[in-house]
Motif scaffolding. Structure first.
Motif, PDB file in Angstrom:
ATOM      1  N   LYS A 181       0.707  -1.373  -0.090  1.00 52.68           N
ATOM      2  CA  LYS A 181      -0.039  -0.373   0.222  1.00 52.68           C
ATOM      3  C   LYS A 181       1.013   0.574   0.103  1.00 52.68           C
ATOM      4  N   VAL A 182       0.711   1.871  -0.991  1.00 55.00           N
ATOM      5  CA  VAL A 182       0.929   2.925  -0.937  1.00 55.00           C
ATOM      6  C   VAL A 182       0.102   4.923  -0.419  1.00 55.00           C
ATOM      7  N   VAL A 183       0.705   5.368   0.468  1.00 53.92           N
ATOM      8  CA  VAL A 183       0.141   6.174   0.613  1.00 53.92           C
ATOM      9  C   VAL A 183       0.098   7.706   0.448  1.00 53.92           C
ATOM     10  N   ARG A 184      -0.177   8.709  -0.468  1.00 54.47           N
ATOM     11  CA  ARG A 184       0.135   9.904  -1.280  1.00 54.47           C
ATOM     12  C   ARG A 184      -0.644  10.938   0.061  1.00 54.47           C
ATOM     13  N   ALA A 185       0.567  12.268   0.266  1.00 52.49           N
ATOM     14  CA  ALA A 185       0.591  12.807   0.740  1.00 52.49           C
ATOM     15  C   ALA A 185      -0.200  14.372   0.001  1.00 52.49           C
ATOM     16  N   ARG A 186      -0.235  15.363   0.336  1.00 50.41           N
ATOM     17  CA  ARG A 186      -0.291  16.569  -0.190  1.00 50.41           C
ATOM     18  C   ARG A 186       1.060  16.929  -0.332  1.00 50.41           C
ATOM     19  N   GLY A 187       1.963  16.805  -0.208  1.00 50.33           N
ATOM     20  CA  GLY A 187       3.655  17.534  -0.847  1.00 50.33           C
ATOM     21  C   GLY A 187       4.190  16.408  -0.012  1.00 50.33           C
ATOM     22  N   PRO A 188       5.412  17.174  -0.005  1.00 50.97           N
ATOM     23  CA  PRO A 188       7.198  17.078   1.192  1.00 50.97           C
ATOM     24  C   PRO A 188       6.927  17.496   2.355  1.00 50.97           C
ATOM     25  N   ARG A 189       6.152  18.258   2.264  1.00 47.51           N
ATOM     26  CA  ARG A 189       5.704  18.994   3.813  1.00 47.51           C
ATOM     27  C   ARG A 189       5.092  18.217   5.124  1.00 47.51           C
ATOM     28  N   GLU A 190       3.747  17.277   3.848  1.00 54.32           N
ATOM     29  CA  GLU A 190       3.092  16.619   5.030  1.00 54.32           C
ATOM     30  C   GLU A 190       3.804  15.653   5.027  1.00 54.32           C
ATOM     31  N   ALA A 191       4.416  14.767   3.996  1.00 55.89           N
ATOM     32  CA  ALA A 191       5.113  13.721   4.229  1.00 55.89           C
ATOM     33  C   ALA A 191       5.812  13.707   5.726  1.00 55.89           C
ATOM     34  N   GLU A 192       7.169  14.971   5.521  1.00 59.48           N
ATOM     35  CA  GLU A 192       7.664  15.220   6.323  1.00 59.48           C
ATOM     36  C   GLU A 192       7.063  15.306   8.010  1.00 59.48           C
ATOM     37  N   THR A 193       5.819  15.968   7.755  1.00 53.75           N
ATOM     38  CA  THR A 193       5.675  15.823   8.675  1.00 53.75           C
ATOM     39  C   THR A 193       4.819  15.134   9.816  1.00 53.75           C
ATOM     40  N   VAL A 194       4.255  13.864   9.105  1.00 54.14           N
ATOM     41  CA  VAL A 194       4.034  12.482   9.004  1.00 54.14           C
ATOM     42  C   VAL A 194       5.093  11.967  10.145  1.00 54.14           C
ATOM     43  N   GLN A 195       6.451  11.809   9.995  1.00 50.62           N
ATOM     44  CA  GLN A 195       7.508  11.658  10.480  1.00 50.62           C
ATOM     45  C   GLN A 195       7.467  12.315  11.758  1.00 50.62           C
ATOM     46  N   VAL A 196       7.447  13.234  12.009  1.00 51.80           N
ATOM     47  CA  VAL A 196       7.907  14.325  12.857  1.00 51.80           C
ATOM     48  C   VAL A 196       6.338  13.818  13.880  1.00 51.80           C
ATOM     49  N   LEU A 197       5.003  13.392  12.897  1.00 52.91           N
ATOM     50  CA  LEU A 197       3.814  13.393  14.612  1.00 52.91           C
ATOM     51  C   LEU A 197       4.341  11.472  14.785  1.00 52.91           C
ATOM     52  N   GLU A 198       4.236  10.938  13.798  1.00 53.12           N
ATOM     53  CA  GLU A 198       5.061   9.529  14.254  1.00 53.12           C
ATOM     54  C   GLU A 198       6.014   9.577  15.190  1.00 53.12           C
ATOM     55  N   THR A 199       7.032   9.918  15.719  1.00 51.81           N
ATOM     56  CA  THR A 199       7.942   9.506  16.361  1.00 51.81           C
ATOM     57  C   THR A 199       7.569  10.138  17.653  1.00 51.81           C
ATOM     58  N   ASN A 200       6.886  11.976  17.660  1.00 53.80           N
ATOM     59  CA  ASN A 200       6.447  12.412  19.135  1.00 53.80           C
ATOM     60  C   ASN A 200       5.794  11.119  19.131  1.00 53.80           C
ATOM     61  N   PHE A 201       4.927  10.799  18.683  1.00 55.10           N
ATOM     62  CA  PHE A 201       3.589   9.601  19.396  1.00 55.10           C
ATOM     63  C   PHE A 201       3.978   9.195  20.806  1.00 55.10           C
ATOM     64  N   ARG A 202       5.449   8.342  19.571  1.00 50.57           N
ATOM     65  CA  ARG A 202       5.651   7.554  20.500  1.00 50.57           C
ATOM     66  C   ARG A 202       6.400   7.939  22.120  1.00 50.57           C
ATOM     67  N   HIS A 203       7.267   9.302  21.478  1.00 49.01           N
ATOM     68  CA  HIS A 203       7.689   9.949  23.407  1.00 49.01           C
ATOM     69  C   HIS A 203       7.243   9.597  23.610  1.00 49.01           C
ATOM     70  N   VAL A 204       5.681  10.730  23.216  1.00 47.10           N
ATOM     71  CA  VAL A 204       4.753  11.540  24.088  1.00 47.10           C
ATOM     72  C   VAL A 204       3.866  10.529  24.937  1.00 47.10           C
ATOM     73  N   ASN A 205       3.780   8.944  24.808  1.00 48.51           N
ATOM     74  CA  ASN A 205       3.076   8.080  24.904  1.00 48.51           C
ATOM     75  C   ASN A 205       4.244   7.380  26.246  1.00 48.51           C
ATOM     76  N   ILE A 206       5.070   6.939  25.901  1.00 43.27           N
ATOM     77  CA  ILE A 206       6.485   6.205  26.307  1.00 43.27           C
ATOM     78  C   ILE A 206       6.228   7.628  27.629  1.00 43.27           C
ATOM     79  N   ALA A 207       5.986   8.724  28.108  1.00 41.61           N
ATOM     80  CA  ALA A 207       6.402   9.521  28.869  1.00 41.61           C
ATOM     81  C   ALA A 207       5.200   9.315  30.127  1.00 41.61           C
ATOM     82  N   LEU A 208       3.639   9.223  28.979  1.00 36.50           N
ATOM     83  CA  LEU A 208       2.781   9.593  30.234  1.00 36.50           C
ATOM     84  C   LEU A 208       3.209   7.756  31.213  1.00 36.50           C
ATOM     85  N   VAL A 209       3.286   6.989  30.535  1.00 40.39           N
ATOM     86  CA  VAL A 209       3.679   5.689  30.698  1.00 40.39           C
ATOM     87  C   VAL A 209       5.032   5.284  32.166  1.00 40.39           C
TER      88      VAL A 209
END
Length: 402
Positions: A181-209
């Motif tokens: 499966k390939v998911v098309r983002a609107r542009g490079p900035r959106e795709a780059e920010t996907v990486q930021v969100l995914e990484t921060n999601f992990r760190h924030v939730n690990i911090a909570l627990v």
């Protein structure tokens, strides 16, 4: 055999991509950007070589491929942001050999805007061509989970954001050969920010627990039972588990240096996670004290010093800070890890336990920092004089849990 793909950077992002490409039947050229940490076993290397992989002997070979993917590492810099120097060096190397109609994709973790403002500029200056007209340019966040047997490149969707719609489609055509499966983002900035969100999601939730672990210990509540019950909720909850700290190659980003503002939750999460090695040492000292012993002079065995189970990768492993803090308290350390034959802390070798059970029986305290599959935790809990489990991996009641 001419290569169809060049993977520039053979570290934790590039090597898995190269392996996936070879497995998909794509002749692949690997180009090192530096002393990358990831490695291959001799058997893995033989399989890749027989499948069409080869190392580049000259940068000139980069000009003979249809697709080039930059996977250079971006470690945390002195200012706390991501160090893009290896990405920039890779771009300059590629730019001088870039041919028309080549598809260039960036997979390294970068701040939003890097593909357009940094990579594009370097490629255009070095090649004399225009991105989006003469060659394709796109970003795709790397979704690598080393050691995960359930999710592989083939069944993990790839996000693509191209400089133009044609760039997106060219990158999507390449990744369509690797994944279901390939998911098309609107542009490079959106795709780059996907990486930021995914990484921060992990760190924030690990911090909570991690914070919950400290709170539950103070309240006398079994956090591991709380998590076991909470994860039965079929919506609105995803289980994360505490540990001695957060390691790995994915660096949380608060974007202060790039967007002029701080993601306060990410900043706080980093502070919480950075405190966990110290908390583990505090718990260790308290346990020894409760059993009439002092940390000074205590024989402490550390089990598992990698950042992830069943891998030899020690990138940002919290075990190092745990060891440093215990040394400063005067403890006598030894370690065991089936994947790490030798280990230095503060430029001093830490003795490696040859016989695991004998070492656990001899140690005043054994601390489980990483739960490698090879560890018989039931047997260890019987042999160890005192066992602190920072991963909640031992049977209930068999050890002191974080």
């Amino acid at each position: 055999m001419p290569a169809d793909l060049a993977v520039i950077g053979l570290g934790p992002y590039g090597l898995p991509l190269a392996k996936a490409a070879v497995a998909a039947g794509i002749p692949t050229l690997g180009y090192r950007t530096g002393p990358e940490a990831a490695s291959l076993s001799p058997a893995e290397l033989r399989r890749m070589l027989s499948g069409g992989f080869r190392h580049a002997t000259s940068p000139a070979e980069l000009g003979r491929v249809r697709t080039a993917v930059i996977c250079a590492p971006t470690p945390r810099g002195a200012d706390g942001g991501l160090d893009l120097s290896q990405v920039e060096a890779a771009a300059r190397t590629l730019a001088g050999r870039l041919r028309p109609h080549t598809t260039v994709i960036l997979e390294s973790p970068v701040p939003p805007g890097t593909t357009e403002n940094v990579l594009r500029r370097l490629l255009e200056e070095g090649s004399g061509m225009v991105a989006g007209r003469d060659f394709h340019l796109a970003y795709s966040p790397s979704r690598v989970d080393p050691g995960n047997r359930d999710f592989t490149p083939a069944n993990t969707p790839k996000v693509i954001g191209g400089l133009t719609p044609a760039c997106t489609e060219s990158a999507a055509a390449f990744y369509g050969r690797l994944t279901d499966k390939v998911v098309r983002a609107r542009g490079p900035r959106e795709a780059e920010t996907v990486q930021v969100l995914e990484t921060n999601f992990r760190h924030v939730n690990i911090a909570l627990v991690n914070e919950m672990a400290v709170l539950c210990h103070d309240l006398g509540v079994d956090l591991w039972d709380v998590i076991r019950c909470a994860e039965t909720k079929p919506f609105g909850f995803q289980a994360f588990r505490p540990g001695p700290g957060v390691g790995g190659h994915a660096v949380p980003q608060d974007l202060t240096a790039h967007a002029g503002r701080t993601l306060r939750m990410v900043e706080l999460a980093q502070q919480v996670n950075d405190q966990m090695p110290q908390y583990v040492v505090q718990r260790a000292a308290a346990l020894l004290n409760e059993h009439g012993k002092s940390a000074r002079g205590a024989r402490i065995l550390l089990l598992g010093v990698t950042y992830k189970p069943d891998l030899a990768d020690q990138q940002s492993t919290p075990a190092e800070e745990v060891a440093v803090r215990l040394m400063r308290l005067g403890a006598s350390l030894s370690y065991h890890d089936p994947h790490i034959p030798s280990w230095n802390v503060l430029d001093r070798p830490v003795p490696r336990a040859d016989s695991l059970y004998e070492a656990a029986a001899d140690a005043d305290l054994t601390i489980l920092l990483q739960q490698h599959r090879r560890y018989d935790l039931q047997g260890l809990s019987v042999k160890a004089q005192l066992l602190l489990d920072t991963r909640g991996a031992t049977p209930t009641g068999a050890a002191h849990r974080l």
